[in-house]
Structures are given as C-alpha cells and as structure tokens.
Design an enzyme around this catalytic site. Structure first.
Site, PDB file in Angstrom:
ATOM      1  N   PRO A  27       0.833  -1.207   0.000  1.00  0.00           N
ATOM      2  CA  PRO A  27       0.000   0.000   0.000  1.00  0.00           C
ATOM      3  C   PRO A  27       0.872   1.263   0.000  1.00  0.00           C
ATOM      4  O   PRO A  27       1.895   1.316   0.686  1.00  0.00           O
ATOM      5  CB  PRO A  27      -0.802  -0.101   1.306  1.00  0.00           C
ATOM      6  CG  PRO A  27      -0.619  -1.488   1.806  1.00  0.00           C
ATOM      7  CD  PRO A  27       0.583  -2.072   1.151  1.00  0.00           C
ATOM      8  N   VAL A  28       0.454   2.247  -0.819  1.00  0.00           N
ATOM      9  CA  VAL A  28       1.246   3.475  -0.979  1.00  0.00           C
ATOM     10  C   VAL A  28       0.903   4.459   0.148  1.00  0.00           C
ATOM     11  O   VAL A  28      -0.237   4.522   0.604  1.00  0.00           O
ATOM     12  CB  VAL A  28       0.919   4.128  -2.349  1.00  0.00           C
ATOM     13  CG1 VAL A  28       1.652   5.446  -2.531  1.00  0.00           C
ATOM     14  CG2 VAL A  28       1.266   3.172  -3.469  1.00  0.00           C
ATOM     15  N   GLY A  48       2.842   3.743   5.348  1.00  0.00           N
ATOM     16  CA  GLY A  48       3.788   3.331   6.390  1.00  0.00           C
ATOM     17  C   GLY A  48       4.359   1.943   6.177  1.00  0.00           C
ATOM     18  O   GLY A  48       4.914   1.363   7.107  1.00  0.00           O
ATOM     19  N   SER A 108       6.595   1.476   0.803  1.00  0.00           N
ATOM     20  CA  SER A 108       6.427   1.176  -0.613  1.00  0.00           C
ATOM     21  C   SER A 108       7.478   1.893  -1.471  1.00  0.00           C
ATOM     22  O   SER A 108       8.016   1.307  -2.409  1.00  0.00           O
ATOM     23  CB  SER A 108       5.004   1.480  -1.074  1.00  0.00           C
ATOM     24  OG  SER A 108       4.892   2.762  -1.577  1.00  0.00           O
ATOM     25  N   SER A 109       7.804   3.143  -1.149  1.00  0.00           N
ATOM     26  CA  SER A 109       8.747   3.880  -2.000  1.00  0.00           C
ATOM     27  C   SER A 109      10.144   3.249  -1.933  1.00  0.00           C
ATOM     28  O   SER A 109      10.796   3.062  -2.967  1.00  0.00           O
ATOM     29  CB  SER A 109       8.803   5.352  -1.598  1.00  0.00           C
ATOM     30  OG  SER A 109       9.115   5.471  -0.230  1.00  0.00           O
ATOM     31  N   ASP A 135      13.851   2.803   6.455  1.00  0.00           N
ATOM     32  CA  ASP A 135      13.101   2.021   5.461  1.00  0.00           C
ATOM     33  C   ASP A 135      14.042   1.304   4.494  1.00  0.00           C
ATOM     34  O   ASP A 135      13.948   0.095   4.280  1.00  0.00           O
ATOM     35  CB  ASP A 135      12.148   2.923   4.660  1.00  0.00           C
ATOM     36  CG  ASP A 135      10.905   3.304   5.440  1.00  0.00           C
ATOM     37  OD1 ASP A 135      10.919   3.153   6.677  1.00  0.00           O
ATOM     38  OD2 ASP A 135       9.918   3.751   4.826  1.00  0.00           O
TER      39      ASP A 135
HETATM   40  O1  PMV Z   1       5.771   6.279   6.830  1.00  0.00           O
HETATM   41  P1  PMV Z   1       6.957   5.388   6.779  1.00  0.00           P
HETATM   42  O2  PMV Z   1       6.692   3.988   7.094  1.00  0.00           O
HETATM   43  O3  PMV Z   1       7.817   5.584   5.591  1.00  0.00           O
HETATM   44  O4  PMV Z   1       7.862   5.708   8.034  1.00  0.00           O
HETATM   45  C1  PMV Z   1       8.383   6.921   8.291  1.00  0.00           C
HETATM   46  C2  PMV Z   1       9.140   6.818   9.564  1.00  0.00           C
HETATM   47  C3  PMV Z   1       9.535   8.170  10.080  1.00  0.00           C
HETATM   48  O5  PMV Z   1      10.277   7.924  11.260  1.00  0.00           O
HETATM   49  C4  PMV Z   1       8.311   8.996  10.433  1.00  0.00           C
HETATM   50  C5  PMV Z   1      10.382   8.950   9.082  1.00  0.00           C
HETATM   51  C6  PMV Z   1      11.764   8.371   8.857  1.00  0.00           C
HETATM   52  O6  PMV Z   1      12.387   8.775   7.869  1.00  0.00           O
HETATM   53  O7  PMV Z   1      12.251   7.562   9.667  1.00  0.00           O
END
Ligand code: PMV
Length: 318
Positions: free
Chosen positions: A101-102, A105, A108-109, A152
């Site tokens: 899912p885009v 969280g 996906s990117s 990520d």
């Molecule tokens: O929204 P996601 O799963 O890409 O997670 C972002 C996590 C953050 O801590 C909010 C941002 C980051 O770059 O770590």
C-alpha cells in the site's frame, strides 16, 4: 536475453518512528507478504541506450528522460547506472509492480527503489550487495521526503529485523521466540513528508519538550529490543501502548487510527500503536497466537481496509 526480476518486501516499524529522525533508535521488520517487483527486458524497439519505464499502477509508461531528474523512479535508474558505469547500456524497458500500500507506512517507495536497483544491477551484470543497494535507495528516499532517517531502505535492503540508529552501523535483532502481529490499514493516505515536516515544526517550537518525548521513545525502543528477542508479549504490549501515547503527543495519530487501536486492545491484543508516519496509514497490534482471528475480525469491524498477519520468528518473517 531473459527477463530479469528484482524483488523487495514491505516493512513495518514496531517502535521509534519520528524519534528516529532525531537520532533515537527505532525497530523495523520486513513484511514478506507484500512485495514490489521490477522486471527488465531488452527492448529492440528502442534506440540503443534508451530506457522505457512502465508503472501501470500509477498510469506511467514513458521514456525515462520524460521524467523530472528528481523523480524517484528516474533517480533509482540514474543512480544505479552511475554506480555501475558502463560505456554503453542496451536499450531496455523496466516495469514496476507493487502490492505494498502506498503512503501507508509500509515502505512502498523504498521497496520500489530497491526492487529497481536489484533488477537493474543484475541486468547490467553487476548485482550490488545489500549495503550499496541501501545507500542508493536512501538517495532515492530523499526525493520522497527531504529528511529520511534511512530506516526504510535499511530494513528492506537487508530483509532482516533491524535496531536502527541514524548514522550508526545497523544492528540486526536476534529473535529467540516468535511473536505474532496484525497490520491493519486505515485506508487514509498521508505522505510521510507531511507528518515529518509537521513534527519538525513542533520540535522547533519547543525543542526541549519534544526532545524529551523523543528520548522517552528511544528508551522504549531500547527496552523493546530485549522484550522482542525473548518474545515477551506482555512487556512488548505495554511498551507499544506507551509509544502510542507519545506519538499522540506529537500529533501524528488521528481518530480513525485510534479507533482501530482501541478495537484491537478491546479484542485482547497485548498492545497496539500506529506505525510509520501516521495521520493515516497502518497500525499494528501484537497478539497471542490463539487470539489472531478475534483481533483481526475486530479490526475489520472497526473499518480496517486490509489486514496482514505476520510472525516475527528467528529474525525472519514468512
Ligand atoms: O511512513 P513510513 O513507514 O515511511 O515511516 C516513516 C518513519 C519516520 O520515522 C516517520 C520517518 C523516517 O524517515 O524515519
């Protein structure tokens, strides 16, 4: 020439999102039930060196150079070509598909970038190791949101549960006892860029106060790594609930996420919290194995668009 595939899983953050941007630790695990895939095939219809890029999920089918230079898909290709440095590249099409899912969280990117880098480096005869893939994907992540922590790209490139501190060598979690998790999608989409930027505005308005919240989150994550390795569900559940309370103070939660979190807890989950950037996207619940169906049903009744159950076992996820 055969079609070359590159694949990368989704991910979920268990503890420490947002605080990780400010140097605190966070824990994330790969979710192998959902994947991004890049396929590369040589294309005789394109002039030598030409690259066609196709992502039908987002109605994209164009020449690479039709995309802006800092478009993440173009960036993933350009950085890989620059890293591999061939005198001449064959003409090819790169086709991207994703079940992740885009803006929810689940990484996906980063997964799309990593699938592309894996496929392209293999296609060019120089498959890259995980650390290099992770670094290139980090550069791509910067196009999505200006200040990514790097968690990520790390968890997805290594495909192992990580205890991550920005700028420090990655530590992998040593899982001795399995734990069971349900990921539920609120269906609301909020780009991480937005919540990271909102938190940075708050932080600038009262640095001392928000630093203390980040520190409390960091302490929770430190405790969680031991509880996670032992599979101590009761402690982990309490730590998740406490982490959620702190995320609410950062104003990255929202009523829909909170109703899902409440539904999971009322149905017997040991703990529940939002995961990732917040203000939508996914939440996660920690459950006992005999309770999975009840909690999953409660989440669906509370409006979850999709649920994914997953086991964290000996550092690997099914
Ligand atoms: O929204 P996601 O799963 O890409 O997670 C972002 C996590 C953050 O801590 C909010 C941002 C980051 O770059 O770590």
């Amino acid at each position: 020439m055969p079609i070359i595939f590159g694949k990368a899983p989704g991910k979920i953050i268990l503890f420490g999102e947002h605080a990780v941007v400010y140097g605190q630790p966070a824990i994330a695990i790969p979710v192998n039930r959902v994947n991004a895939t890049a396929k590369i095939f040589p294309d005789l219809n394109i002039a030598s060196g030409g690259i066609q890029i196709r992502a039908l999920d987002i109605n994209l089918d164009c020449h690479l150079t039709d995309l802006e230079k800092d478009h993440p898909l173009r960036k993933a290709v350009d950085l890989t070509l620059k890293r591999i440095l061939l005198k001449q590249t064959p003409a090819f099409t790169i086709q991207i598909e994703s079940e992740i899912p885009v803006a929810a969280g689940m990484g996906s990117s980063a997964a799309v970038a990593i699938a592309m880098i894996r496929a392209l480096s293999a296609f060019l005869g120089a498959p890259l190791p995980a650390d290099e893939i992770s670094s290139l994907a980090y550069e791509v992540e910067k196009c999505h949101h200006g200040n990514p922590s790097g968690i990520d790209n790390s968890v997805i490139a290594y495909q192992r549960p990580v205890f991550f501190i920005r700028g420090k060598p990655i530590r992998f979690l040593d899982i001795k006892k399995p734990t069971h998790w349900i990921i539920a999608d609120s269906g609301e989409k909020t780009p991480t860029r937005e919540t990271v930027s909102a938190v940075s505005v708050l932080h600038a308005s009262n640095t001392q106060y928000y630093d203390s919240i980040f520190e409390q989150m960091g302490a929770i994550t430190q405790e969680a790594q031991w509880a996670l390795s032992k599979g101590d569900v009761i402690s982990l559940g309490g730590l998740m609930n406490e982490n959620q309370r702190l995320l609410e103070l950062l104003d990255v939660s929202n009523p829909h996420l909170e109703s899902l979190i409440q539904a999971a807890r009322s149905a017997g989950a040991a703990g529940a919290k939002l995961s990732g950037g917040g203000r939508g996207g996914n939440m996660i619940a920690l459950v006992q194995p005999d309770n999975i169906n009840v909690v999953e049903k409660a989440l669906q009744n509370a409006g979850a668009q999709q649920t994914i159950t997953t086991i964290l076992a000996e550092g690997r996820l099914p």
